[in-house]
Scaffold this motif. Structure first.
Motif, mmCIF file in Angstrom:
data_model
loop_
_atom_site.group_PDB
_atom_site.id
_atom_site.type_symbol
_atom_site.label_atom_id
_atom_site.label_comp_id
_atom_site.label_asym_id
_atom_site.label_seq_id
_atom_site.Cartn_x
_atom_site.Cartn_y
_atom_site.Cartn_z
ATOM 1 N N PHE A 1 28.165 60.666 80.726
ATOM 2 C CA PHE A 1 27.728 59.292 81.013
ATOM 3 C C PHE A 1 27.204 59.179 82.442
ATOM 4 O O PHE A 1 26.165 58.542 82.680
ATOM 5 N N LEU A 2 27.904 59.790 83.393
ATOM 6 C CA LEU A 2 27.476 59.705 84.790
ATOM 7 C C LEU A 2 26.134 60.415 84.997
ATOM 8 O O LEU A 2 25.313 59.981 85.814
ATOM 9 N N LYS A 3 25.895 61.499 84.255
ATOM 10 C CA LYS A 3 24.585 62.156 84.324
ATOM 11 C C LYS A 3 23.490 61.221 83.813
ATOM 12 O O LYS A 3 22.408 61.131 84.422
ATOM 13 N N ALA A 4 23.775 60.536 82.712
ATOM 14 C CA ALA A 4 22.804 59.575 82.181
ATOM 15 C C ALA A 4 22.598 58.426 83.158
ATOM 16 O O ALA A 4 21.472 57.944 83.349
ATOM 17 N N TRP A 5 23.673 57.973 83.789
ATOM 18 C CA TRP A 5 23.584 56.894 84.783
ATOM 19 C C TRP A 5 22.660 57.301 85.932
ATOM 20 O O TRP A 5 21.820 56.506 86.380
ATOM 21 N N ILE A 6 22.763 58.543 86.392
ATOM 22 C CA ILE A 6 21.920 59.017 87.488
ATOM 23 C C ILE A 6 20.454 59.103 87.058
ATOM 24 O O ILE A 6 19.552 58.640 87.764
ATOM 25 N N SER A 7 20.228 59.675 85.904
ATOM 26 C CA SER A 7 18.839 59.848 85.452
ATOM 27 C C SER A 7 18.162 58.504 85.197
ATOM 28 O O SER A 7 16.982 58.322 85.530
ATOM 29 N N ILE A 8 18.872 57.556 84.629
ATOM 30 C CA ILE A 8 18.305 56.219 84.417
ATOM 31 C C ILE A 8 18.070 55.531 85.755
ATOM 32 O O ILE A 8 17.054 54.863 85.957
ATOM 33 N N GLY A 9 19.005 55.703 86.682
ATOM 34 C CA GLY A 9 18.873 55.079 88.001
ATOM 35 C C GLY A 9 17.689 55.594 88.792
ATOM 36 O O GLY A 9 17.083 54.839 89.569
ATOM 37 N N LEU A 10 17.350 56.841 88.614
ATOM 38 C CA LEU A 10 16.186 57.396 89.314
ATOM 39 C C LEU A 10 14.892 56.724 88.855
ATOM 40 O O LEU A 10 13.927 56.635 89.609
ATOM 41 N N MET B 1 25.120 46.814 74.674
ATOM 42 C CA MET B 1 25.098 46.517 76.100
ATOM 43 C C MET B 1 23.924 45.608 76.437
ATOM 44 O O MET B 1 24.031 44.688 77.249
ATOM 45 N N SER B 2 22.810 45.884 75.805
ATOM 46 C CA SER B 2 21.615 45.077 76.041
ATOM 47 C C SER B 2 21.840 43.623 75.654
ATOM 48 O O SER B 2 21.415 42.706 76.362
ATOM 49 N N VAL C 1 23.770 50.309 84.153
ATOM 50 C CA VAL C 1 23.113 50.821 82.944
ATOM 51 C C VAL C 1 22.842 49.668 81.975
ATOM 52 O O VAL C 1 21.773 49.606 81.347
ATOM 53 N N ALA C 2 23.790 48.740 81.872
ATOM 54 C CA ALA C 2 23.619 47.604 80.956
ATOM 55 C C ALA C 2 22.442 46.732 81.367
ATOM 56 O O ALA C 2 21.734 46.189 80.508
ATOM 57 N N ARG C 3 22.209 46.587 82.668
ATOM 58 C CA ARG C 3 21.069 45.774 83.116
ATOM 59 C C ARG C 3 19.744 46.430 82.725
ATOM 60 O O ARG C 3 18.804 45.756 82.298
ATOM 61 N N VAL C 4 19.695 47.749 82.868
ATOM 62 C CA VAL C 4 18.491 48.464 82.431
ATOM 63 C C VAL C 4 18.314 48.303 80.925
ATOM 64 O O VAL C 4 17.199 48.065 80.432
#
Length: 602
Positions: free
Chosen positions: A397-406, A371-372, A341-344
């Motif tokens: 947080f894990l839901k946000a991690w999944i949605s950002i990862g998609l 994080m950025s 997430v931090a890389r995004v």
């Protein structure tokens, strides 16, 4: 190839295909690791990536074939040599204790040269907390369980005893390291005995004896006090019991002493290093469905559930308040998702929905914006904050991690391999910022060890002043650096050999072994799970390369070096037909008495 491909054994063509596949897959990972460690991205659209891949494959495949030839030559010699060993009447028995003493004898120069012992940065902070000094941002008198509280109390108690006897913290630390070395030599001796009991090649067992005796990483690491070295002392013994449970189909657990030892080692392994409990559980769960006695399966279920409940619920709820322990944050288990997430956030700071930002900002001490700014591709520590704001926000947080990862799958892949590139690369040119470091000459990614203590002046340094390494300490570091530069010999010091190359080759050889065993192949695969899961656990760590930090992450992969000799012994087991020929009553009786022939180590 070797003789084990005759008379209905695996087809040589299949073996060649397996070696080629092994070489290609490992080459792909090594190339990904190298570019991730140098430019923090995988350049799949650039020709340089495929040129390096072709070169790596051209080197690795012949190397795997040569390794296979060497293994076959040793393995094929096993039956006759072993039978000769068993029939030799002039050999003298060597007990576990005697063999351990012989190993320890080779380590004595390090005991002298590394005086007054070695403690790592985090270990110093843990000891400072035990003696009532504030560390890790905790108040004085409190102990933070980010690093296992059990280690803190174990080390602190031993150091306190020697401090009361001698008046010196240094003496306590030094003897704590010596105790670890003594236990390590005894554990290695037990491992060698067990390998001979399982009829592993005499030649291979002898090589392992020389390896543990002369490879400098072992005495240097074991004299150093850190959770990784303390943990492996218990975990290696646990693995030996685990293997025997499977080999005996659970019958060994009818022995109350062995059953008690199994329970105790499970607890000690889990208490001394947190990730070990997950390796243990992942290894034990398949046993529940295997062909063991009902008693064994029942005990394994009780131990698995009991240990997990004890560590996750009982101890934090009832013991922590009594001994003033502050629980560690849950972020340690999800450092990879946090880093992704931090890389995004770093490369796409505006691509975040309001719901995602709320979930991230409400969960982490470092929110989206911080994080950025803090993102470093080679360590997750600047973005995890070592704790969380609200434990209940993990799911959001894990839901946000999944949605950002998609939306950014490639960014997640690059983040993962950059973070874990130290396990997959032979070279790096990474620096201290989050920029690509293409102008810095690559340096080897090799195991680095401490030869003197490095502690925080504001914590343990208040009890014992930091001093410069002595002339004796410098001798060890000079010899070690020389070994890192010796062509051929230095191959054993490259991290990727132990974390990538050998594990892939092990999987290939166990595939061949499974075809040889036929009916027993499932049992043999389950026996190797602790090694496989131990290697895979490395890819959950928050750092793998040496960055601007007081400690070197090489210690995290130390367990792969300790476990590899034992599990590669499976490659040198005789075939089932020869195994029957080797079942000599005299040898069985000898091993029941806990003995190993002196000739087997000559």
């Amino acid at each position: 190839m070797g003789t084990h491909f005759k008379n209905g054994n695996p087809n040589p063509l299949d073996v060649r295909k397996g070696i080629s596949l092994c070489g290609i897959v490992s080459s792909v990972l090594l190339c990904i690791g190298y570019f991730s460690a140098t430019i923090d991205t995988i350049p799949v659209t650039e020709p340089n990536f495929y040129i390096l891949l072709a070169l790596a494959s051209a080197i690795s495949i012949p190397v795997y074939f040569l390794l296979d030839k060497a293994v076959d030559s040793l393995r094929d010699a096993t039956p006759d040599s072993a039978i000769k060993d068993l029939n030799a009447k002039s050999t003298l028995p060597v007990s576990v204790l005697s063999l351990g003493a012989r190993i320890c004898l080779h380590w004595i120069p390090y005991f002298i040269l590394l005086f007054p012992g070695i403690i790592f940065w985090d270990t110093g902070d843990q000891l400072a907390q035990f003696f009532g000094i504030s560390a890790f941002g905790m108040e004085s008198g409190f102990i933070w369980d980010h690093h296992p509280f059990f280690d803190t109390y174990l080390w602190g108690t031993i150091v306190a005893i020697f401090k009361s006897l001698t008046g010196s913290y240094s003496i306590g630390i030094y003897f704590l390291g010596i105790i670890q070395c003594l236990l390590a030599s005894a554990t290695f001796s037990t491992m060698l005995h067990y390998m001979r009991y399982r009829k592993v090649s005499r030649h291979y067992t002898r090589l392992i004896y020389y390896f543990v005796s002369y490879f400098p990483v072992f005495p240097i690491m074991f004299i150093g006090v850190v959770k990784d070295t303390t943990n492996i002392l218990f975990f290696l013994q646990w693995v030996l019991v685990y293997i025997e449970i499977i080999n005996s189909k659970g019958e060994v657990l009818k022995n109350k002493r062995i059953a008690s030892l199994f329970v105790i080692l499970t607890l000690l392994s889990a208490l001394t290093k947190k990730i070990t409990i997950y390796i243990i559980l992942a290894s034990l769960i398949p046993l529940i469905f295997s062909k063991l006695t009902k008693l064994a399966r029942s005990l394994i279920i009780c131990v698995s559930l009991g240990t997990y409940i004890l560590l996750q619920l009982v101890i934090p709820t009832f013991l922590y308040p009594l001994i003033h322990v502050v629980p560690g944050g849950p972020q340690a288990a999800i450092t990879v998702p946090i880093e992704q997430v931090a890389r995004v956030a770093h490369y796409y700071p505006n691509d975040c929905t309001q719901a995602e930002r709320q979930a991230i900002d409400g969960y982490l001490l470092t929110g989206w914006d911080q994080m950025s700014e803090n993102y470093n591709p080679y360590t997750a520590d600047p973005v995890t904050g070592f704790n969380v704001k609200d434990r209940s926000g993990t799911i959001n947080f894990l839901k946000a991690w999944i949605s950002i990862g998609l939306r950014h799958p490639a960014t997640y892949i690059n983040a993962f391999f950059s973070l874990e590139s130290g396990w997959l690369s032979f070279g790096t040119s990474q620096g201290t910022n989050s920029i690509a470091y293409t102008t810095v000459p690559p340096t080897p990614v090799q195991m680095q060890v401490l030869t003197y203590s490095k502690t925080n002046d504001q914590t343990f340094g208040m009890l014992q002043e930091n001093v410069e390494p002595s002339e004796l300490n410098t001798i060890v570091s000079t010899i070690y650096e020389f070994l890192l530069s010796v062509p051929g010999l230095n191959i054993f010091f490259y991290i990727a050999i132990w974390t990538c190359v050998l594990p892939f080759y092990f999987v290939h050889r166990m595939h061949i072994r499974a075809k040889e065993l036929n009916s027993n192949k499932g049992r043999r695969v389950i026996e190797t799970l602790p090694y496989i899961f131990s290697v895979l656990s490395l890819f959950l760590y928050s750092v793998s390369l040496s960055v601007n930090m007081p400690e070197n992450p090489s210690r995290y992969m130390f367990h792969t070096i300790v476990l590899a000799p034992l599990f590669f012994g499976y490659v040198f087991l005789p075939s089932e037909k020869r195994n029957q020929q080797l079942s000599d009553p005299k040898e069985i009786q000898s091993h029941k008495q806990g003995r190993i022939t002196q000739g087997s180590l000559r």
